[in-house]
Design a protein around this motif. Structure first.
Motif, PDB file in Angstrom:
ATOM      1  N   THR A  65       0.849  -1.201   0.000  1.00  0.00           N
ATOM      2  CA  THR A  65       0.000   0.000   0.000  1.00  0.00           C
ATOM      3  C   THR A  65       0.882   1.247   0.000  1.00  0.00           C
ATOM      4  OG1 THR A  65      -0.118  -0.109   2.414  1.00  0.00           O
ATOM      5  CG2 THR A  65      -1.923  -1.115   1.197  1.00  0.00           C
ATOM      6  N   PRO A  66       0.392   2.336  -0.581  1.00  0.00           N
ATOM      7  CA  PRO A  66       1.223   3.551  -0.661  1.00  0.00           C
ATOM      8  C   PRO A  66       1.535   4.132   0.718  1.00  0.00           C
ATOM      9  CG  PRO A  66      -0.652   3.662  -2.157  1.00  0.00           C
ATOM     10  CD  PRO A  66      -0.892   2.486  -1.268  1.00  0.00           C
ATOM     11  N   LEU A  67       2.724   4.662   0.852  1.00  0.00           N
ATOM     12  CA  LEU A  67       3.142   5.268   2.117  1.00  0.00           C
ATOM     13  C   LEU A  67       2.244   6.443   2.488  1.00  0.00           C
ATOM     14  CD1 LEU A  67       5.030   5.700   4.494  1.00  0.00           C
ATOM     15  CD2 LEU A  67       6.623   6.854   2.954  1.00  0.00           C
ATOM     16  N   ILE A  68       1.838   7.222   1.502  1.00  0.00           N
ATOM     17  CA  ILE A  68       1.007   8.389   1.807  1.00  0.00           C
ATOM     18  C   ILE A  68      -0.368   7.945   2.331  1.00  0.00           C
ATOM     19  CG2 ILE A  68       0.076   8.614  -0.549  1.00  0.00           C
ATOM     20  CD1 ILE A  68       0.232  11.676  -0.132  1.00  0.00           C
ATOM     21  N   LEU A  69      -0.863   6.803   1.872  1.00  0.00           N
ATOM     22  CA  LEU A  69      -2.122   6.266   2.388  1.00  0.00           C
ATOM     23  C   LEU A  69      -1.962   5.856   3.852  1.00  0.00           C
ATOM     24  CD1 LEU A  69      -5.033   5.161   1.940  1.00  0.00           C
ATOM     25  CD2 LEU A  69      -3.967   3.004   1.276  1.00  0.00           C
ATOM     26  N   GLN A  70      -0.851   5.195   4.176  1.00  0.00           N
ATOM     27  CA  GLN A  70      -0.603   4.795   5.564  1.00  0.00           C
ATOM     28  C   GLN A  70      -0.498   6.019   6.471  1.00  0.00           C
ATOM     29  OE1 GLN A  70       2.997   2.489   5.071  1.00  0.00           O
ATOM     30  NE2 GLN A  70       2.015   1.180   3.534  1.00  0.00           N
ATOM     31  N   LEU A  71       0.160   7.063   5.962  1.00  0.00           N
ATOM     32  CA  LEU A  71       0.294   8.299   6.741  1.00  0.00           C
ATOM     33  C   LEU A  71      -1.079   8.933   6.992  1.00  0.00           C
ATOM     34  CD1 LEU A  71       2.176  10.510   7.930  1.00  0.00           C
ATOM     35  CD2 LEU A  71       2.194  11.564   5.660  1.00  0.00           C
ATOM     36  N   MET A  72      -1.904   8.970   5.967  1.00  0.00           N
ATOM     37  CA  MET A  72      -3.238   9.565   6.095  1.00  0.00           C
ATOM     38  C   MET A  72      -4.104   8.769   7.065  1.00  0.00           C
ATOM     39  SD  MET A  72      -3.629  12.264   4.150  1.00  0.00           S
ATOM     40  CE  MET A  72      -2.811  13.108   2.806  1.00  0.00           C
ATOM     41  N   LEU A  90       4.189  12.774  15.528  1.00  0.00           N
ATOM     42  CA  LEU A  90       4.049  11.379  15.934  1.00  0.00           C
ATOM     43  C   LEU A  90       3.484  10.540  14.793  1.00  0.00           C
ATOM     44  CD1 LEU A  90       4.409   9.373  18.192  1.00  0.00           C
ATOM     45  CD2 LEU A  90       2.148   9.980  19.072  1.00  0.00           C
ATOM     46  N   SER A  91       2.547  11.105  14.040  1.00  0.00           N
ATOM     47  CA  SER A  91       1.988  10.385  12.883  1.00  0.00           C
ATOM     48  C   SER A  91       3.087  10.050  11.877  1.00  0.00           C
ATOM     49  CB  SER A  91       0.914  11.232  12.196  1.00  0.00           C
ATOM     50  OG  SER A  91      -0.122  11.534  13.059  1.00  0.00           O
ATOM     51  N   ALA A  92       3.962  11.016  11.640  1.00  0.00           N
ATOM     52  CA  ALA A  92       5.046  10.817  10.670  1.00  0.00           C
ATOM     53  C   ALA A  92       6.002   9.725  11.135  1.00  0.00           C
ATOM     54  CB  ALA A  92       5.805  12.121  10.453  1.00  0.00           C
ATOM     55  N   ILE A  93       6.357   9.738  12.427  1.00  0.00           N
ATOM     56  CA  ILE A  93       7.265   8.707  12.956  1.00  0.00           C
ATOM     57  C   ILE A  93       6.638   7.321  12.817  1.00  0.00           C
ATOM     58  CG2 ILE A  93       8.326   7.813  15.064  1.00  0.00           C
ATOM     59  CD1 ILE A  93       8.718  10.687  15.965  1.00  0.00           C
ATOM     60  N   LEU A  94       5.355   7.209  13.189  1.00  0.00           N
ATOM     61  CA  LEU A  94       4.680   5.912  13.125  1.00  0.00           C
ATOM     62  C   LEU A  94       4.576   5.413  11.677  1.00  0.00           C
ATOM     63  CD1 LEU A  94       1.803   6.323  15.752  1.00  0.00           C
ATOM     64  CD2 LEU A  94       3.801   4.843  15.903  1.00  0.00           C
ATOM     65  N   ALA A  95       4.118   6.291  10.783  1.00  0.00           N
ATOM     66  CA  ALA A  95       3.905   5.876   9.397  1.00  0.00           C
ATOM     67  C   ALA A  95       5.229   5.475   8.739  1.00  0.00           C
ATOM     68  CB  ALA A  95       3.242   6.994   8.605  1.00  0.00           C
ATOM     69  N   SER A 161      10.415  11.742   2.946  1.00  0.00           N
ATOM     70  CA  SER A 161       9.904  12.499   4.104  1.00  0.00           C
ATOM     71  C   SER A 161       9.105  13.715   3.666  1.00  0.00           C
ATOM     72  CB  SER A 161      11.068  12.932   5.001  1.00  0.00           C
ATOM     73  OG  SER A 161      11.884  13.885   4.318  1.00  0.00           O
ATOM     74  N   ALA A 162       9.296  14.162   2.412  1.00  0.00           N
ATOM     75  CA  ALA A 162       8.557  15.331   1.920  1.00  0.00           C
ATOM     76  C   ALA A 162       7.047  15.081   1.907  1.00  0.00           C
ATOM     77  CB  ALA A 162       9.039  15.690   0.511  1.00  0.00           C
ATOM     78  N   ILE A 163       6.645  13.804   1.966  1.00  0.00           N
ATOM     79  CA  ILE A 163       5.217  13.474   1.960  1.00  0.00           C
ATOM     80  C   ILE A 163       4.509  14.041   3.189  1.00  0.00           C
ATOM     81  CG2 ILE A 163       3.587  11.528   2.102  1.00  0.00           C
ATOM     82  CD1 ILE A 163       5.516   9.887   0.464  1.00  0.00           C
ATOM     83  N   VAL A 164       5.238  14.192   4.299  1.00  0.00           N
ATOM     84  CA  VAL A 164       4.572  14.653   5.532  1.00  0.00           C
ATOM     85  C   VAL A 164       4.024  16.069   5.398  1.00  0.00           C
ATOM     86  CG1 VAL A 164       5.928  13.162   7.025  1.00  0.00           C
ATOM     87  CG2 VAL A 164       6.730  15.476   6.557  1.00  0.00           C
ATOM     88  N   SER A 165       4.446  16.778   4.351  1.00  0.00           N
ATOM     89  CA  SER A 165       3.888  18.129   4.136  1.00  0.00           C
ATOM     90  C   SER A 165       2.380  18.061   3.881  1.00  0.00           C
ATOM     91  CB  SER A 165       4.586  18.807   2.953  1.00  0.00           C
ATOM     92  OG  SER A 165       4.362  18.078   1.760  1.00  0.00           O
ATOM     93  N   TYR A 169       2.769  19.041   8.480  1.00  0.00           N
ATOM     94  CA  TYR A 169       4.003  19.044   9.269  1.00  0.00           C
ATOM     95  C   TYR A 169       5.003  19.995   8.612  1.00  0.00           C
ATOM     96  CZ  TYR A 169       7.955  17.133  11.907  1.00  0.00           C
ATOM     97  OH  TYR A 169       9.044  16.988  12.738  1.00  0.00           O
ATOM     98  N   LEU A 170       5.573  20.876   9.402  1.00  0.00           N
ATOM     99  CA  LEU A 170       6.418  21.938   8.847  1.00  0.00           C
ATOM    100  C   LEU A 170       7.837  21.438   8.546  1.00  0.00           C
ATOM    101  CD1 LEU A 170       5.502  25.254  10.696  1.00  0.00           C
ATOM    102  CD2 LEU A 170       5.490  24.850   8.226  1.00  0.00           C
ATOM    103  N   ASP A 171       7.932  20.498   7.649  1.00  0.00           N
ATOM    104  CA  ASP A 171       9.255  20.029   7.238  1.00  0.00           C
ATOM    105  C   ASP A 171       9.791  20.943   6.135  1.00  0.00           C
ATOM    106  OD1 ASP A 171       7.517  19.261   5.201  1.00  0.00           O
ATOM    107  OD2 ASP A 171       8.838  17.641   4.578  1.00  0.00           O
ATOM    108  N   LEU A 172      10.882  20.523   5.505  1.00  0.00           N
ATOM    109  CA  LEU A 172      11.484  21.347   4.449  1.00  0.00           C
ATOM    110  C   LEU A 172      10.496  21.647   3.325  1.00  0.00           C
ATOM    111  CD1 LEU A 172      15.041  19.803   4.047  1.00  0.00           C
ATOM    112  CD2 LEU A 172      14.522  22.221   4.430  1.00  0.00           C
ATOM    113  N   MET A 173       9.810  20.608   2.861  1.00  0.00           N
ATOM    114  CA  MET A 173       8.901  20.761   1.733  1.00  0.00           C
ATOM    115  C   MET A 173       7.755  21.716   2.068  1.00  0.00           C
ATOM    116  SD  MET A 173       8.535  19.710  -1.339  1.00  0.00           S
ATOM    117  CE  MET A 173       7.288  19.727  -2.605  1.00  0.00           C
ATOM    118  N   ARG A 174       7.179  21.535   3.249  1.00  0.00           N
ATOM    119  CA  ARG A 174       6.053  22.378   3.661  1.00  0.00           C
ATOM    120  C   ARG A 174       6.494  23.844   3.785  1.00  0.00           C
ATOM    121  NH1 ARG A 174       0.892  23.318   3.104  1.00  0.00           N
ATOM    122  NH2 ARG A 174      -0.043  24.322   4.914  1.00  0.00           N
TER     123      ARG A 174
END
Length: 219
Positions: A65-72, A90-95, A161-165, A169-174
Protein backbone atom coordinates in the motif's frame (compact mmCIF):
# COMPACT_ATOMS: atom_id res chain seq x y z
CA UNK A 1 13.88 33.96 -17.56
CA UNK A 2 11.89 35.33 -14.63
CA UNK A 3 14.02 34.31 -11.67
CA UNK A 4 14.70 36.37 -8.55
CA UNK A 5 16.36 34.50 -5.69
CA UNK A 6 16.82 37.72 -3.71
CA UNK A 7 13.17 37.55 -2.64
CA UNK A 8 13.66 34.30 -0.72
CA UNK A 9 16.67 35.61 1.25
CA UNK A 10 14.54 36.80 4.25
CA UNK A 11 12.90 33.36 4.35
CA UNK A 12 16.13 31.33 4.31
CA UNK A 13 16.36 30.96 8.15
CA UNK A 14 12.73 29.80 8.18
CA UNK A 15 13.44 27.16 5.53
CA UNK A 16 16.74 26.09 7.13
CA UNK A 17 14.87 25.32 10.35
CA UNK A 18 13.14 22.63 8.31
CA UNK A 19 16.38 20.65 8.15
CA UNK A 20 16.32 19.91 11.87
CA UNK A 21 12.55 19.32 11.81
CA UNK A 22 12.92 16.85 8.93
CA UNK A 23 15.94 15.03 10.34
CA UNK A 24 14.30 14.75 13.77
CA UNK A 25 11.35 12.67 12.64
CA UNK A 26 13.44 10.73 10.07
CA UNK A 27 15.88 9.79 12.85
CA UNK A 28 13.15 8.44 15.13
CA UNK A 29 11.48 6.68 12.18
CA UNK A 30 14.77 4.94 11.33
CA UNK A 31 15.18 3.82 14.96
CA UNK A 32 11.61 2.48 15.07
CA UNK A 33 11.94 0.86 11.64
CA UNK A 34 15.26 -0.79 12.50
CA UNK A 35 14.01 -2.29 15.78
CA UNK A 36 10.75 -3.57 14.29
CA UNK A 37 12.49 -4.70 11.11
CA UNK A 38 15.01 -6.78 13.09
CA UNK A 39 12.21 -8.43 15.10
CA UNK A 40 10.22 -9.18 11.95
CA UNK A 41 13.29 -10.64 10.26
CA UNK A 42 13.84 -12.97 13.24
CA UNK A 43 10.17 -13.98 13.07
CA UNK A 44 10.56 -14.80 9.36
CA UNK A 45 13.54 -17.08 9.82
CA UNK A 46 12.23 -18.61 13.04
CA UNK A 47 10.41 -21.92 13.42
CA UNK A 48 7.21 -20.55 15.03
CA UNK A 49 4.67 -20.55 12.22
CA UNK A 50 2.18 -17.95 13.64
CA UNK A 51 5.00 -15.42 14.04
CA UNK A 52 6.22 -16.18 10.54
CA UNK A 53 2.75 -15.71 9.12
CA UNK A 54 2.33 -12.46 11.04
CA UNK A 55 5.66 -11.10 9.76
CA UNK A 56 4.83 -12.08 6.16
CA UNK A 57 1.34 -10.51 6.37
CA UNK A 58 2.76 -7.34 7.95
CA UNK A 59 5.35 -7.00 5.19
CA UNK A 60 2.76 -7.67 2.50
CA UNK A 61 0.42 -4.96 3.81
CA UNK A 62 3.01 -2.23 4.33
CA UNK A 63 4.84 -2.93 1.06
CA UNK A 64 1.60 -3.33 -0.87
CA UNK A 65 0.00 0.00 0.00
CA UNK A 66 1.22 3.55 -0.66
CA UNK A 67 3.14 5.27 2.12
CA UNK A 68 1.01 8.39 1.81
CA UNK A 69 -2.12 6.27 2.39
CA UNK A 70 -0.60 4.79 5.56
CA UNK A 71 0.29 8.30 6.74
CA UNK A 72 -3.24 9.57 6.10
CA UNK A 73 -4.82 6.58 7.88
CA UNK A 74 -2.68 7.09 10.97
CA UNK A 75 -3.17 10.86 11.08
CA UNK A 76 -6.90 11.01 10.31
CA UNK A 77 -8.20 7.64 11.56
CA UNK A 78 -6.67 7.47 15.04
CA UNK A 79 -8.69 10.52 16.28
CA UNK A 80 -11.83 8.90 14.86
CA UNK A 81 -11.18 5.42 16.27
CA UNK A 82 -9.38 6.25 19.53
CA UNK A 83 -10.99 9.56 20.42
CA UNK A 84 -7.77 11.58 20.78
CA UNK A 85 -5.73 13.70 18.41
CA UNK A 86 -2.32 12.61 17.21
CA UNK A 87 0.29 15.20 16.27
CA UNK A 88 1.74 15.35 12.75
CA UNK A 89 5.17 14.62 14.25
CA UNK A 90 4.05 11.38 15.93
CA UNK A 91 1.99 10.39 12.88
CA UNK A 92 5.05 10.82 10.67
CA UNK A 93 7.26 8.71 12.96
CA UNK A 94 4.68 5.91 13.12
CA UNK A 95 3.91 5.88 9.40
CA UNK A 96 7.52 6.02 8.23
CA UNK A 97 8.78 3.70 10.98
CA UNK A 98 6.13 1.02 10.34
CA UNK A 99 6.54 1.26 6.57
CA UNK A 100 10.33 1.17 6.72
CA UNK A 101 10.34 -1.83 9.08
CA UNK A 102 8.69 -3.94 6.37
CA UNK A 103 11.53 -3.20 3.93
CA UNK A 104 14.26 -3.45 6.58
CA UNK A 105 12.95 -6.86 7.69
CA UNK A 106 13.44 -8.19 4.16
CA UNK A 107 16.94 -6.71 3.94
CA UNK A 108 17.98 -8.21 7.29
CA UNK A 109 16.35 -11.59 6.50
CA UNK A 110 18.31 -11.80 3.26
CA UNK A 111 21.50 -10.77 5.06
CA UNK A 112 21.08 -13.41 7.77
CA UNK A 113 20.35 -16.14 5.25
CA UNK A 114 23.48 -15.16 3.30
CA UNK A 115 25.67 -16.00 6.30
CA UNK A 116 27.37 -19.38 5.94
CA UNK A 117 25.24 -22.10 7.56
CA UNK A 118 28.42 -23.54 9.03
CA UNK A 119 28.49 -20.56 11.42
CA UNK A 120 25.11 -21.56 12.84
CA UNK A 121 26.03 -25.23 13.04
CA UNK A 122 29.31 -24.43 14.80
CA UNK A 123 27.52 -22.19 17.33
CA UNK A 124 24.92 -24.88 17.99
CA UNK A 125 27.64 -27.52 18.38
CA UNK A 126 29.30 -25.32 21.00
CA UNK A 127 26.02 -24.98 22.86
CA UNK A 128 25.71 -21.22 22.37
CA UNK A 129 22.13 -20.04 23.12
CA UNK A 130 20.06 -18.83 20.11
CA UNK A 131 19.83 -15.21 21.30
CA UNK A 132 23.59 -14.97 21.92
CA UNK A 133 24.33 -16.66 18.60
CA UNK A 134 22.19 -14.15 16.70
CA UNK A 135 23.45 -11.11 18.62
CA UNK A 136 27.17 -11.91 18.74
CA UNK A 137 27.79 -14.09 15.65
CA UNK A 138 25.12 -13.95 12.93
CA UNK A 139 23.83 -10.34 13.00
CA UNK A 140 27.31 -8.71 13.00
CA UNK A 141 28.24 -10.74 9.90
CA UNK A 142 24.88 -10.05 8.27
CA UNK A 143 25.36 -6.31 8.88
CA UNK A 144 28.39 -6.28 6.59
CA UNK A 145 26.32 -7.79 3.78
CA UNK A 146 23.28 -5.54 4.19
CA UNK A 147 24.86 -2.17 4.97
CA UNK A 148 24.60 -0.80 1.39
CA UNK A 149 20.95 -1.87 1.15
CA UNK A 150 20.22 -0.38 4.58
CA UNK A 151 21.79 2.95 3.59
CA UNK A 152 19.65 2.96 0.43
CA UNK A 153 16.56 2.45 2.60
CA UNK A 154 17.56 5.33 4.90
CA UNK A 155 18.19 7.58 1.88
CA UNK A 156 14.80 6.67 0.42
CA UNK A 157 13.20 7.43 3.77
CA UNK A 158 14.84 10.86 3.86
CA UNK A 159 13.67 11.73 0.33
CA UNK A 160 10.14 10.46 0.90
CA UNK A 161 9.90 12.50 4.10
CA UNK A 162 8.56 15.33 1.92
CA UNK A 163 5.22 13.47 1.96
CA UNK A 164 4.57 14.65 5.53
CA UNK A 165 3.89 18.13 4.14
CA UNK A 166 0.45 16.75 3.16
CA UNK A 167 -0.61 16.60 6.84
CA UNK A 168 0.72 20.06 7.63
CA UNK A 169 4.00 19.04 9.27
CA UNK A 170 6.42 21.94 8.85
CA UNK A 171 9.25 20.03 7.24
CA UNK A 172 11.48 21.35 4.45
CA UNK A 173 8.90 20.76 1.73
CA UNK A 174 6.05 22.38 3.66
CA UNK A 175 8.19 25.42 4.45
CA UNK A 176 9.01 25.83 0.76
CA UNK A 177 5.28 25.73 -0.01
CA UNK A 178 4.58 28.34 2.67
CA UNK A 179 7.25 30.66 1.28
CA UNK A 180 6.01 30.09 -2.26
CA UNK A 181 2.45 30.99 -1.27
CA UNK A 182 3.65 34.09 0.56
CA UNK A 183 5.74 35.34 -2.39
CA UNK A 184 3.49 34.01 -5.17
CA UNK A 185 6.70 32.48 -6.52
CA UNK A 186 7.23 28.75 -6.09
CA UNK A 187 10.24 27.86 -8.22
CA UNK A 188 12.93 29.59 -6.14
CA UNK A 189 11.95 28.15 -2.70
CA UNK A 190 11.36 24.70 -4.18
CA UNK A 191 14.76 24.77 -5.90
CA UNK A 192 16.37 25.93 -2.65
CA UNK A 193 14.98 23.04 -0.59
CA UNK A 194 15.78 20.68 -3.46
CA UNK A 195 19.44 21.56 -3.04
CA UNK A 196 19.14 20.97 0.71
CA UNK A 197 17.58 17.52 0.16
CA UNK A 198 20.40 16.67 -2.25
CA UNK A 199 23.00 17.73 0.36
CA UNK A 200 21.29 15.58 3.01
CA UNK A 201 21.29 12.55 0.71
CA UNK A 202 24.94 13.10 -0.20
CA UNK A 203 25.78 13.35 3.51
CA UNK A 204 24.06 10.03 4.21
CA UNK A 205 25.84 8.46 1.25
CA UNK A 206 29.23 9.57 2.58
CA UNK A 207 28.41 8.28 6.08
CA UNK A 208 27.47 4.92 4.54
CA UNK A 209 30.76 4.73 2.66
CA UNK A 210 32.71 5.49 5.84
CA UNK A 211 30.94 2.66 7.68
CA UNK A 212 31.56 0.28 4.76
CA UNK A 213 35.28 1.11 4.75
CA UNK A 214 35.54 0.56 8.51
CA UNK A 215 33.74 -2.78 8.29
CA UNK A 216 36.07 -3.90 5.49
CA UNK A 217 39.10 -2.89 7.54
CA UNK A 218 37.84 -5.01 10.45
CA UNK A 219 37.78 -8.17 8.27
Amino acid sequence: MNLDFSQIVPYIPFMLEGIWVTLKFVFFAIILGSILGTLLALFKIGSIKPLRWFADAYTSIFRGTPLILQLMIIYYSIPQLMGFDISPFLSAILAFGLNSSAYISEIIRAGIQAVDKGQVEAAQALGIPYSAMMKDIILPQALKNILPALMNEFITLTKESAIVSTIGYLDLMRRAQVVGADLFRNFEPLLFVGVIYWCLVMGLTMIGRVFERRLKQSD
